[in-house]
Design a protein around this motif. Structure first.
Motif, PDB file in Angstrom:
ATOM      1  N   ALA A   2     -19.214  -1.947 -12.744  1.00 15.49           N
ATOM      2  CA  ALA A   2     -19.036  -2.338 -11.346  1.00 15.49           C
ATOM      3  C   ALA A   2     -18.701  -1.125 -10.482  1.00 15.49           C
ATOM      4  O   ALA A   2     -18.120  -0.158 -10.959  1.00 15.49           O
ATOM      5  N   LYS A   3     -19.111  -1.192  -9.239  1.00 11.94           N
ATOM      6  CA  LYS A   3     -18.757  -0.094  -8.332  1.00 11.94           C
ATOM      7  C   LYS A   3     -17.257  -0.132  -8.085  1.00 11.94           C
ATOM      8  O   LYS A   3     -16.629  -1.187  -8.154  1.00 11.94           O
ATOM      9  N   SER A   4     -16.715   1.054  -7.742  1.00  9.22           N
ATOM     10  CA  SER A   4     -15.263   1.119  -7.595  1.00  9.22           C
ATOM     11  C   SER A   4     -14.760   0.168  -6.510  1.00  9.22           C
ATOM     12  O   SER A   4     -13.669  -0.359  -6.587  1.00  9.22           O
ATOM     13  N   SER A   5     -15.603  -0.078  -5.499  1.00  5.21           N
ATOM     14  CA  SER A   5     -15.169  -0.944  -4.403  1.00  5.21           C
ATOM     15  C   SER A   5     -14.983  -2.389  -4.875  1.00  5.21           C
ATOM     16  O   SER A   5     -14.291  -3.164  -4.253  1.00  5.21           O
ATOM     17  N   GLU A   6     -15.637  -2.738  -6.027  1.00  8.08           N
ATOM     18  CA  GLU A   6     -15.542  -4.116  -6.509  1.00  8.08           C
ATOM     19  C   GLU A   6     -14.411  -4.274  -7.521  1.00  8.08           C
ATOM     20  O   GLU A   6     -14.155  -5.349  -8.014  1.00  8.08           O
ATOM     21  N   LYS A   7     -13.765  -3.179  -7.873  1.00  3.06           N
ATOM     22  CA  LYS A   7     -12.740  -3.252  -8.911  1.00  3.06           C
ATOM     23  C   LYS A   7     -11.463  -3.878  -8.353  1.00  3.06           C
ATOM     24  O   LYS A   7     -11.196  -3.801  -7.166  1.00  3.06           O
ATOM     25  N   PRO A   8     -10.686  -4.477  -9.240  1.00  2.00           N
ATOM     26  CA  PRO A   8      -9.458  -5.130  -8.775  1.00  2.00           C
ATOM     27  C   PRO A   8      -8.435  -4.138  -8.232  1.00  2.00           C
ATOM     28  O   PRO A   8      -8.492  -2.951  -8.535  1.00  2.00           O
ATOM     29  N   LYS A   9      -7.530  -4.659  -7.436  1.00  3.91           N
ATOM     30  CA  LYS A   9      -6.475  -3.824  -6.869  1.00  3.91           C
ATOM     31  C   LYS A   9      -5.121  -4.407  -7.222  1.00  3.91           C
ATOM     32  O   LYS A   9      -4.987  -5.601  -7.438  1.00  3.91           O
ATOM     33  N   PHE A  10      -4.128  -3.541  -7.277  1.00  7.68           N
ATOM     34  CA  PHE A  10      -2.761  -3.966  -7.520  1.00  7.68           C
ATOM     35  C   PHE A  10      -1.947  -3.802  -6.251  1.00  7.68           C
ATOM     36  O   PHE A  10      -2.219  -2.914  -5.463  1.00  7.68           O
ATOM     37  N   SER A  11      -0.920  -4.629  -6.136  1.00  9.91           N
ATOM     38  CA  SER A  11       0.037  -4.418  -5.054  1.00  9.91           C
ATOM     39  C   SER A  11       1.215  -3.629  -5.607  1.00  9.91           C
ATOM     40  O   SER A  11       1.713  -3.946  -6.689  1.00  9.91           O
ATOM     41  N   LEU A  12       1.606  -2.629  -4.877  1.00 11.03           N
ATOM     42  CA  LEU A  12       2.731  -1.799  -5.313  1.00 11.03           C
ATOM     43  C   LEU A  12       3.687  -1.692  -4.125  1.00 11.03           C
ATOM     44  O   LEU A  12       3.263  -1.464  -2.995  1.00 11.03           O
ATOM     45  N   ARG A  13       4.974  -1.910  -4.402  1.00  6.43           N
ATOM     46  CA  ARG A  13       5.957  -1.797  -3.328  1.00  6.43           C
ATOM     47  C   ARG A  13       6.640  -0.445  -3.473  1.00  6.43           C
ATOM     48  O   ARG A  13       7.260  -0.169  -4.503  1.00  6.43           O
ATOM     49  N   LEU A  14       6.476   0.392  -2.450  1.00  7.81           N
ATOM     50  CA  LEU A  14       7.071   1.727  -2.510  1.00  7.81           C
ATOM     51  C   LEU A  14       8.311   1.769  -1.627  1.00  7.81           C
ATOM     52  O   LEU A  14       8.335   1.180  -0.539  1.00  7.81           O
ATOM     53  N   LEU A  15       9.304   2.474  -2.089  1.00  2.91           N
ATOM     54  CA  LEU A  15      10.465   2.776  -1.264  1.00  2.91           C
ATOM     55  C   LEU A  15      10.326   4.249  -0.899  1.00  2.91           C
ATOM     56  O   LEU A  15      10.319   5.111  -1.788  1.00  2.91           O
ATOM     57  N   ILE A  16      10.142   4.519   0.395  1.00  4.46           N
ATOM     58  CA  ILE A  16       9.845   5.910   0.768  1.00  4.46           C
ATOM     59  C   ILE A  16      10.843   6.444   1.803  1.00  4.46           C
ATOM     60  O   ILE A  16      11.493   5.686   2.525  1.00  4.46           O
ATOM     61  N   ASP A  17      10.935   7.759   1.815  1.00  4.17           N
ATOM     62  CA  ASP A  17      11.670   8.457   2.866  1.00  4.17           C
ATOM     63  C   ASP A  17      10.611   9.068   3.771  1.00  4.17           C
ATOM     64  O   ASP A  17       9.983  10.067   3.418  1.00  4.17           O
ATOM     65  N   GLU A  18      10.387   8.407   4.930  1.00  5.14           N
ATOM     66  CA  GLU A  18       9.301   8.845   5.821  1.00  5.14           C
ATOM     67  C   GLU A  18       9.514  10.264   6.318  1.00  5.14           C
ATOM     68  O   GLU A  18       8.588  11.053   6.431  1.00  5.14           O
ATOM     69  N   GLU A  19      10.762  10.563   6.620  1.00  2.61           N
ATOM     70  CA  GLU A  19      11.074  11.887   7.162  1.00  2.61           C
ATOM     71  C   GLU A  19      10.675  13.003   6.191  1.00  2.61           C
ATOM     72  O   GLU A  19      10.101  14.011   6.570  1.00  2.61           O
ATOM     73  N   LYS A  20      10.978  12.764   4.927  1.00  2.00           N
ATOM     74  CA  LYS A  20      10.653  13.784   3.915  1.00  2.00           C
ATOM     75  C   LYS A  20       9.278  13.573   3.290  1.00  2.00           C
ATOM     76  O   LYS A  20       8.868  14.349   2.431  1.00  2.00           O
ATOM     77  N   ASN A  21       8.583  12.514   3.739  1.00  2.10           N
ATOM     78  CA  ASN A  21       7.274  12.171   3.192  1.00  2.10           C
ATOM     79  C   ASN A  21       7.319  12.124   1.667  1.00  2.10           C
ATOM     80  O   ASN A  21       6.565  12.807   0.978  1.00  2.10           O
ATOM     81  N   ARG A  22       8.216  11.278   1.172  1.00  2.00           N
ATOM     82  CA  ARG A  22       8.453  11.268  -0.257  1.00  2.00           C
ATOM     83  C   ARG A  22       8.680   9.841  -0.773  1.00  2.00           C
ATOM     84  O   ARG A  22       9.346   9.041  -0.126  1.00  2.00           O
ATOM     85  N   VAL A  23       8.067   9.550  -1.936  1.00  2.00           N
ATOM     86  CA  VAL A  23       8.314   8.260  -2.588  1.00  2.00           C
ATOM     87  C   VAL A  23       9.594   8.388  -3.407  1.00  2.00           C
ATOM     88  O   VAL A  23       9.752   9.332  -4.178  1.00  2.00           O
ATOM     89  N   ILE A  24      10.521   7.438  -3.209  1.00  4.11           N
ATOM     90  CA  ILE A  24      11.763   7.462  -4.005  1.00  4.11           C
ATOM     91  C   ILE A  24      11.562   6.664  -5.283  1.00  4.11           C
ATOM     92  O   ILE A  24      11.918   7.114  -6.367  1.00  4.11           O
TER      93      ILE A  24
END
Ligand SMILES: [Zn+2]
Length: 343
Positions: A2-24
């Motif tokens: 299958a083309k990549s556009s048809e592949k399944p997706k996961f939901s991921l909840r990120l906790l980020i520090d926007e100021e530092k542009n960083r995933v905690i």
């Protein structure tokens, strides 16, 4: 496929520090952690191939393995025992390949393992003793072993995490069961007393993101930040990823030592090139069939392998294998690669 556009997706909840542009940290379900763990079972040759096909030119993240893969690809088939031997180096199988096909998203595009027997399997006893994973092998009786036999694949049960539905993943890929205590510990480690300065971000993760994450495994100290916020692998100047064999594991098998003549520049002791017998080349090529988790176990300088170690340790710590000692898949080449059977 299958083309990549048809592949399944996961939901991921990120906790980020926007100021530092960083995933905690990230909170993920079992599906995503399954896929993350399955990356460890991919042979190095498969990783080279997958990253080469990925949009970003990331082949350099696996350093010299890219050159090794290309050498095998460019080498004339006459230099191998058979076409199948060359094929298995370029398309090594994951030890847990059958489990990969049960994943919500399987990035390994290697074909399922097939089993073939001689057409005289039923009538001749000697022909019952052999099977092959390729249809071009010759049986002892001279016939081509092209009769495919159906084989029931193992169930995925017990290989990847199966007990909980929610996990916490730190930016450097330590994975653990989700709990408020753990989340607070991670925040404290980063110097946050609470959630005040942090933002929640819900993202979709698909095929492309998993491939970027795969590349970041080797190069980044912060794979989640690089994959989901910066959207690419940081091409830091790292030492090349070079699989090394620990002295201890070699010392016990002195008979198996390989010798080679190395030409060294006197001024800085840099190795210019080496002359060796085919045994050493054979040995080097098998690196392509070694899964990441086993390469990490063999590696002397684990700093060479980015966050792979954190992920390997997490898998072991979580005792995903239901009380069994975690088994690390090793070199995945079929028996005939070593026997030198010709096809
Ligand atoms: Zn036969």
């Amino acid at each position: 496929m299958a083309k990549s556009s048809e592949k399944p997706k996961f939901s991921l909840r990120l906790l980020i520090d926007e100021e530092k542009n960083r995933v905690i940290l990230a909170e993920a379900g079992k599906d995503f952690v399954d896929v993350l763990c399955s990356l460890l079972t991919l042979p190095m040759g498969t990783i080279v191939r997958l990253l080469e096909k990925h949009q970003n030119p990331q082949s350099s993240v696996v350093g010299c393995l890219h050159n090794l893969y290309k050498s095998v690809a460019d080498m004339d088939v006459d230099n191998f025992e058979s076409q199948a031997c060359k094929h298995f180096l370029l398309h090594p199988r994951s030890a847990k390949g059958s489990h990969g096909r049960d994943l919500k998203l399987n990035i390994d595009d290697t074909e399922a393992t097939k089993f073939f027997v001689c057409p005289n399997f039923v009538s001749t006893e000697a022909c019952r003793k052999l099977f092959s994973n390729v249809s071009t092998m010759k049986c002892r009786c001279g016939s081509s072993m092209h009769r495919e036999i159906p084989v029931e694949e193992q169930q995925a049960d017990g290989v990847f995490p199966s007990c909980r539905t929610s996990f916490v993943i730190t930016d450097d890929l330590k994975v653990a069961l989700n709990s408020m205590g753990l989340v607070m510990n991670v925040l404290n480690d980063f110097g946050y007393s609470g959630f005040d300065k942090l933002q929640e971000m819900l993202i979709d993760v698909g095929f492309e993101e998993i491939l970027t994450l795969l590349g970041c495994l080797f190069t980044s100290e912060a794979p989640l930040t690089d994959t989901f916020l910066r959207k690419h692998c940081m091409s830091r100047k790292r030492k090349m990823l070079t699989p090394l064999v620990q002295e201890s594991s070699v010392a016990g098998a002195a008979d198996n030592l390989l010798t080679l003549k190395v030409y060294v520049r006197k001024t800085d002791r840099a190795v210019l090139y080496a002359e060796c017998r085919e045994e050493f080349v054979d040995f080097l090529f098998t690196f392509l069939a070694i899964p990441i988790e086993f390469a990490w176990e063999l590696s002397i300088d684990i700093g060479n392998m980015g966050c792979v170690g954190n992920l390997c340790r997490s898998v072991k710590d979580l005792s995903f294998e239901k009380q069994k000692a975690a088994t690390v898949s090793q070199c995945m080449l079929p028996y005939f690669y070593w026997k030198g059977t010709t096809s």
